[in-house]
Scaffold this motif. Structure first.
Motif, PDB file in Angstrom:
ATOM      1  N   UNK A 146       0.782  -1.199   0.095  1.00 27.33           N
ATOM      2  CA  UNK A 146       0.060  -0.089  -0.076  1.00 27.33           C
ATOM      3  C   UNK A 146       0.893   1.166   0.045  1.00 27.33           C
ATOM      4  N   UNK A 147       1.639   1.340  -0.926  1.00 21.33           N
ATOM      5  CA  UNK A 147       2.615   2.429  -0.970  1.00 21.33           C
ATOM      6  C   UNK A 147       2.669   3.050  -2.636  1.00 21.33           C
ATOM      7  N   UNK A 148       3.030   4.043  -2.778  1.00 18.64           N
ATOM      8  CA  UNK A 148       3.306   4.812  -4.110  1.00 18.64           C
ATOM      9  C   UNK A 148       4.818   4.872  -4.562  1.00 18.64           C
ATOM     10  N   UNK A 149       5.512   4.480  -3.451  1.00 19.92           N
ATOM     11  CA  UNK A 149       6.948   4.768  -3.643  1.00 19.92           C
ATOM     12  C   UNK A 149       7.506   3.753  -4.924  1.00 19.92           C
ATOM     13  N   UNK A 150       8.202   4.229  -5.661  1.00 25.07           N
ATOM     14  CA  UNK A 150       8.962   3.603  -6.789  1.00 25.07           C
ATOM     15  C   UNK A 150      10.125   2.847  -6.273  1.00 25.07           C
ATOM     16  N   UNK A 151      10.769   3.364  -5.112  1.00 26.42           N
ATOM     17  CA  UNK A 151      11.924   2.664  -4.847  1.00 26.42           C
ATOM     18  C   UNK A 151      12.016   2.680  -3.117  1.00 26.42           C
ATOM     19  N   UNK A 152      12.615   1.730  -2.475  1.00 23.38           N
ATOM     20  CA  UNK A 152      12.332   1.650  -0.917  1.00 23.38           C
ATOM     21  C   UNK A 152      13.591   0.978  -0.491  1.00 23.38           C
ATOM     22  N   UNK A 153      13.788   1.337   1.073  1.00 30.37           N
ATOM     23  CA  UNK A 153      15.458   0.423   1.252  1.00 30.37           C
ATOM     24  C   UNK A 153      14.819  -1.087   1.413  1.00 30.37           C
ATOM     25  N   UNK A 154      16.167  -1.529   1.289  1.00 32.95           N
ATOM     26  CA  UNK A 154      16.165  -2.928   1.176  1.00 32.95           C
ATOM     27  C   UNK A 154      17.523  -3.646   1.975  1.00 32.95           C
ATOM     28  N   UNK A 155      17.449  -4.683   2.403  1.00 34.85           N
ATOM     29  CA  UNK A 155      18.524  -5.424   2.818  1.00 34.85           C
ATOM     30  C   UNK A 155      18.066  -6.999   3.062  1.00 34.85           C
ATOM     31  N   UNK A 156      19.646  -7.610   2.649  1.00 41.02           N
ATOM     32  CA  UNK A 156      19.590  -9.143   2.707  1.00 41.02           C
ATOM     33  C   UNK A 156      20.671  -9.485   3.873  1.00 41.02           C
ATOM     34  N   UNK A 157      20.149 -10.429   4.578  1.00 43.02           N
ATOM     35  CA  UNK A 157      20.996 -10.928   5.853  1.00 43.02           C
ATOM     36  C   UNK A 157      20.749 -12.552   6.028  1.00 43.02           C
ATOM     37  N   UNK A 158      21.602 -12.899   6.603  1.00 41.21           N
ATOM     38  CA  UNK A 158      21.552 -14.256   7.270  1.00 41.21           C
ATOM     39  C   UNK A 158      21.248 -14.273   8.571  1.00 41.21           C
ATOM     40  N   UNK A 159      20.553 -15.244   9.075  1.00 37.44           N
ATOM     41  CA  UNK A 159      20.487 -15.735  10.673  1.00 37.44           C
ATOM     42  C   UNK A 159      21.355 -16.924  10.603  1.00 37.44           C
ATOM     43  N   UNK A 160      22.323 -16.646  11.597  1.00 34.88           N
ATOM     44  CA  UNK A 160      23.183 -17.814  11.762  1.00 34.88           C
ATOM     45  C   UNK A 160      23.109 -18.428  13.140  1.00 34.88           C
ATOM     46  N   UNK A 161      22.784 -19.683  13.022  1.00 32.60           N
ATOM     47  CA  UNK A 161      22.721 -20.403  14.521  1.00 32.60           C
ATOM     48  C   UNK A 161      23.500 -21.807  14.368  1.00 32.60           C
ATOM     49  N   UNK A 162      24.247 -21.757  15.605  1.00 29.74           N
ATOM     50  CA  UNK A 162      25.335 -22.928  15.440  1.00 29.74           C
ATOM     51  C   UNK A 162      26.437 -22.776  14.311  1.00 29.74           C
ATOM     52  N   UNK A 163      26.782 -21.799  14.074  1.00 31.24           N
ATOM     53  CA  UNK A 163      27.585 -21.511  12.853  1.00 31.24           C
ATOM     54  C   UNK A 163      27.211 -22.017  11.380  1.00 31.24           C
ATOM     55  N   UNK A 164      25.770 -22.202  11.298  1.00 32.37           N
ATOM     56  CA  UNK A 164      25.011 -22.608   9.960  1.00 32.37           C
ATOM     57  C   UNK A 164      24.334 -21.515   9.753  1.00 32.37           C
ATOM     58  N   UNK A 165      23.792 -21.244   8.371  1.00 33.05           N
ATOM     59  CA  UNK A 165      22.992 -20.346   8.135  1.00 33.05           C
ATOM     60  C   UNK A 165      21.590 -21.141   8.433  1.00 33.05           C
ATOM     61  N   UNK A 166      20.784 -20.394   9.347  1.00 32.22           N
ATOM     62  CA  UNK A 166      19.358 -20.887   9.692  1.00 32.22           C
ATOM     63  C   UNK A 166      18.223 -20.329   8.768  1.00 32.22           C
ATOM     64  N   UNK A 167      18.665 -19.119   8.339  1.00 32.56           N
ATOM     65  CA  UNK A 167      17.620 -18.447   7.276  1.00 32.56           C
ATOM     66  C   UNK A 167      18.539 -17.291   6.640  1.00 32.56           C
TER      67      UNK A 167
END
Length: 166
Positions: free
Chosen positions: A133-154
């Protein structure tokens, strides 16, 4: 990557709100920040979800007071959760309930850390404009990993649509 420097560079091009800077740079729960900013509970609306090769792909909108604030895509490779009971419980929560990932982590008292992989600006298509529900053509974005026991959980990608909604 030095987070504050990346956000500073992005701010020069895009003029970020302070709240957007915080959301882009946090290594904590986005759910918690949204609840603080909007003073109510954060809920998840699942748009799409599937399991392929024992990896859960989930597309959601995070909302507070029914206001869509974040579009997020998560990828959870279940093989990286070694404990079978925990793996099945997390799988059940992801598949059967609209629970924010931050709350799933808290529910199982998992000691995790977040590693931000990238910060930038997303081009927002008509589908996302409708969902957020926005009219903005550009928005802030990020990508990250959640690490659990030294492995990527998500691995999570988030697009923040809080402009004009605070």
């Amino acid at each position: 990557m030095i987070i504050y420097k990346e956000i500073s560079k992005l701010n020069k091009k895009f003029r970020l709100l302070n709240e957007e800077k915080i959301l882009l740079g946090t290594d904590g729960s986005v759910t918690n920040i949204l609840e603080i900013l909007f003073e109510d509970i954060c809920k998840v609306e699942t748009i799409n979800q599937k399991i392929v090769d024992n990896t859960n792909y989930r597309e959601v909108i995070l909302k507070v007071n029914d206001i869509p604030l974040v579009y997020a895509i998560s990828k959870t490779p279940f093989k990286n959760i070694e404990e079978e009971n925990l793996r099945e419980e997390i799988k059940k929560d992801l598949l059967s309930a609209d629970i924010p990932i931050g709350k799933i982590i808290r529910k199982y008292n998992l000691e995790t850390r977040r590693e931000i992989k990238s910060i930038g600006i997303a081009e927002v298509d008509e589908r996302l404009k409708t969902l957020l529900k926005t009219n903005y053509n550009q928005l802030p974005k990020r990508t990250y990993n959640i690490i659990y026991k030294n492995k990527i959980l998500m691995e999570i990608t988030e697009i923040f649509a809080i402009r004009g909604k605070l």
